[in-house]
Design an enzyme around this catalytic site. Structure first.
Site, PDB file in Angstrom:
ATOM      1  N   ASN A 153      38.696  35.115  35.496  1.00  0.00           N
ATOM      2  CA  ASN A 153      38.595  36.552  35.222  1.00  0.00           C
ATOM      3  C   ASN A 153      37.693  36.708  34.002  1.00  0.00           C
ATOM      4  O   ASN A 153      38.123  36.441  32.884  1.00  0.00           O
ATOM      5  CB  ASN A 153      40.013  37.095  34.968  1.00  0.00           C
ATOM      6  CG  ASN A 153      40.011  38.524  34.463  1.00  0.00           C
ATOM      7  OD1 ASN A 153      38.999  39.219  34.529  1.00  0.00           O
ATOM      8  ND2 ASN A 153      41.151  38.968  33.939  1.00  0.00           N
ATOM      9  N   LYS A 167      36.553  39.312  32.663  1.00  0.00           N
ATOM     10  CA  LYS A 167      36.821  40.533  31.892  1.00  0.00           C
ATOM     11  C   LYS A 167      35.497  41.246  31.559  1.00  0.00           C
ATOM     12  O   LYS A 167      34.572  41.214  32.361  1.00  0.00           O
ATOM     13  CB  LYS A 167      37.639  40.202  30.641  1.00  0.00           C
ATOM     14  CG  LYS A 167      38.899  39.394  31.005  1.00  0.00           C
ATOM     15  CD  LYS A 167      39.909  39.317  29.912  1.00  0.00           C
ATOM     16  CE  LYS A 167      41.105  38.506  30.410  1.00  0.00           C
ATOM     17  NZ  LYS A 167      42.205  38.479  29.479  1.00  0.00           N
ATOM     18  N   HIS A 197      46.012  43.998  36.687  1.00  0.00           N
ATOM     19  CA  HIS A 197      45.989  43.126  35.505  1.00  0.00           C
ATOM     20  C   HIS A 197      46.682  43.833  34.338  1.00  0.00           C
ATOM     21  O   HIS A 197      46.581  45.058  34.203  1.00  0.00           O
ATOM     22  CB  HIS A 197      44.540  42.790  35.139  1.00  0.00           C
ATOM     23  CG  HIS A 197      44.456  41.731  34.085  1.00  0.00           C
ATOM     24  ND1 HIS A 197      44.558  42.028  32.749  1.00  0.00           N
ATOM     25  CD2 HIS A 197      44.345  40.396  34.180  1.00  0.00           C
ATOM     26  CE1 HIS A 197      44.496  40.894  32.052  1.00  0.00           C
ATOM     27  NE2 HIS A 197      44.359  39.892  32.900  1.00  0.00           N
ATOM     28  N   GLU A 202      45.952  44.175  31.335  1.00  0.00           N
ATOM     29  CA  GLU A 202      45.082  45.008  30.489  1.00  0.00           C
ATOM     30  C   GLU A 202      44.839  46.369  31.138  1.00  0.00           C
ATOM     31  O   GLU A 202      44.692  47.376  30.452  1.00  0.00           O
ATOM     32  CB  GLU A 202      43.764  44.260  30.206  1.00  0.00           C
ATOM     33  CG  GLU A 202      43.992  43.164  29.173  1.00  0.00           C
ATOM     34  CD  GLU A 202      43.093  41.949  29.330  1.00  0.00           C
ATOM     35  OE1 GLU A 202      42.050  42.036  29.990  1.00  0.00           O
ATOM     36  OE2 GLU A 202      43.463  40.893  28.765  1.00  0.00           O
ATOM     37  N   GLU A 204      51.509  36.538  34.946  1.00  0.00           N
ATOM     38  CA  GLU A 204      50.864  36.446  33.638  1.00  0.00           C
ATOM     39  C   GLU A 204      51.760  37.085  32.577  1.00  0.00           C
ATOM     40  O   GLU A 204      51.753  38.312  32.424  1.00  0.00           O
ATOM     41  CB  GLU A 204      49.518  37.169  33.657  1.00  0.00           C
ATOM     42  CG  GLU A 204      48.536  36.616  34.667  1.00  0.00           C
ATOM     43  CD  GLU A 204      47.088  36.927  34.278  1.00  0.00           C
ATOM     44  OE1 GLU A 204      46.300  35.985  34.211  1.00  0.00           O
ATOM     45  OE2 GLU A 204      46.771  38.098  34.017  1.00  0.00           O
ATOM     46  N   GLY A 222      45.353  35.588  26.205  1.00  0.00           N
ATOM     47  CA  GLY A 222      44.366  35.616  25.129  1.00  0.00           C
ATOM     48  C   GLY A 222      44.946  35.321  23.755  1.00  0.00           C
ATOM     49  O   GLY A 222      44.290  35.532  22.745  1.00  0.00           O
ATOM     50  N   SER A 275      46.339  31.952  28.714  1.00  0.00           N
ATOM     51  CA  SER A 275      45.896  30.820  27.898  1.00  0.00           C
ATOM     52  C   SER A 275      45.866  29.484  28.643  1.00  0.00           C
ATOM     53  O   SER A 275      46.209  28.447  28.086  1.00  0.00           O
ATOM     54  CB  SER A 275      46.751  30.723  26.623  1.00  0.00           C
ATOM     55  OG  SER A 275      46.593  31.902  25.844  1.00  0.00           O
TER      56      SER A 275
HETATM   57  P1  PGA Z   1      43.494  34.209  29.063  1.00  0.00           P
HETATM   58  O1  PGA Z   1      43.509  35.462  30.052  1.00  0.00           O
HETATM   59  O2  PGA Z   1      43.289  32.974  29.913  1.00  0.00           O
HETATM   60  O3  PGA Z   1      42.325  34.462  28.142  1.00  0.00           O
HETATM   61  O4  PGA Z   1      44.792  34.176  28.355  1.00  0.00           O
HETATM   62  C1  PGA Z   1      44.151  35.391  31.298  1.00  0.00           C
HETATM   63  C2  PGA Z   1      44.012  36.709  32.014  1.00  0.00           C
HETATM   64  O5  PGA Z   1      44.034  37.750  31.347  1.00  0.00           O
HETATM   65  O6  PGA Z   1      43.879  36.754  33.259  1.00  0.00           O
END
Ligand code: PGA
Length: 257
Positions: A9, A11, A97, A99, A169, A175, A215
């Protein structure tokens, strides 16, 4: 047998030239991997989707989008339909997601509408679910997941469920560098599969792929993939360089299920 699926992803990162470079680099690095045993998906921003699809065409890599709108067309400024995603070469779509839930008002209800549109259009949905830190600390993880899974996947049939990928997740692990321990992830993913048994049936539930996200790095992918209910990963930060994402994919493929 569930086929491992590793998705990146990206982003809101990568201009078109940067996206082409990353996709080309991954294609070179991963071309020898057997596409029968692992599915690799790149989800760039909308602006680079066509180009990434073109680079990955006729390879063992697929492209996907990070979101979609459920209507077919119309006066919906700023939105993109399933037909447009297919036109840009996408095969997969991330839906719900955290976010989007956190910053853009996504709800289980809108996730469900998007899911139905994606399935109807023959794209493969990756539906994201997960609890926040506060919810975990209050001991509400399973309640939150129960609610998200039931309402996001409402009114779809068994065949559609089998085509759907779920990404667990935990929001507190995205992140932040804090990965859920493989045991914590397995515990929740086993619970999710149990919900699918109740909502559909055992046969359907054991066919659904559940990714872990939050992560994920080359260093922790093997241990995560060793868990019985973890069938792949949704990778954010570590999907942005050829080195780390290709290493994650290669290590995941080595784990025999
Ligand atoms: P990350 O993000 O690997 O940077 O923690 C995962 C995601 O948001 O899908």
């Amino acid at each position: 047998m569930r086929k491992t699926i590793i998705a990146g992803n990206w982003k809101m990162y990568k201009t078109i030239p940067e996206a082409i470079e990353l996709a080309n680099g991954l294609k070179r690095e991963l071309f020898e991997l057997d596409g029968q045993t692992i599915e690799i998906v790149l989800c760039p921003p909308f602006t680079a989707l066509s180009e990434v699809s073109e680079v990955t065409q006729n390879s063992n890599i697929n492209s996907g989008a990070q979101d979609v709108y459920w209507q077919e067309e119309g006066a919906f400024t700023g939105e993109v339909s399933c037909k447009m995603l297919k036109d840009a070469g996408a095969h997969f779509v991330i839906i719900g997601h955290s976010e989007r839930r956190q910053f853009f008002g996504e709800t289980n209800d809108s996730v469900n509408k998007k899911l139905k549109a994606v399935l109807k259009n023959g794209l493969i949905p990756i539906v994201c679910v997960g609890e926040s830190l506060q919810e975990r600390e209050l001991g509400k993880t399973f309640d939150v997941l129960n609610n998200q899974v039931h309402n996001s996947l409402k009114d779809i049939n068994k065949e559609e469920m089998v085509r759907t990928v779920i990404a667990y997740e935990p929001v507190w692990a995205i992140g932040t560098g804090k990965t859920a321990t493989p045991k914590q992830a397995q515990e929740v993913q086993e619970y999710i599969r149990g919900l699918l048994v109740k909502m559909f049936d055992k046969e359907t539930a054991v066919s659904v792929r559940i990714q872990y996200g939050g992560s994920v790095k080359p260093d922790n992918i093997t241990e995560l993939m060793n868990q019985p209910d973890i069938d792949g990963a949704l990778v954010g930060g570590a999907s942005l360089t050829v080195e780390s994402f290709s290493e994650i994919v290669k290590r995941a493929q080595k784990v025999k299920k």
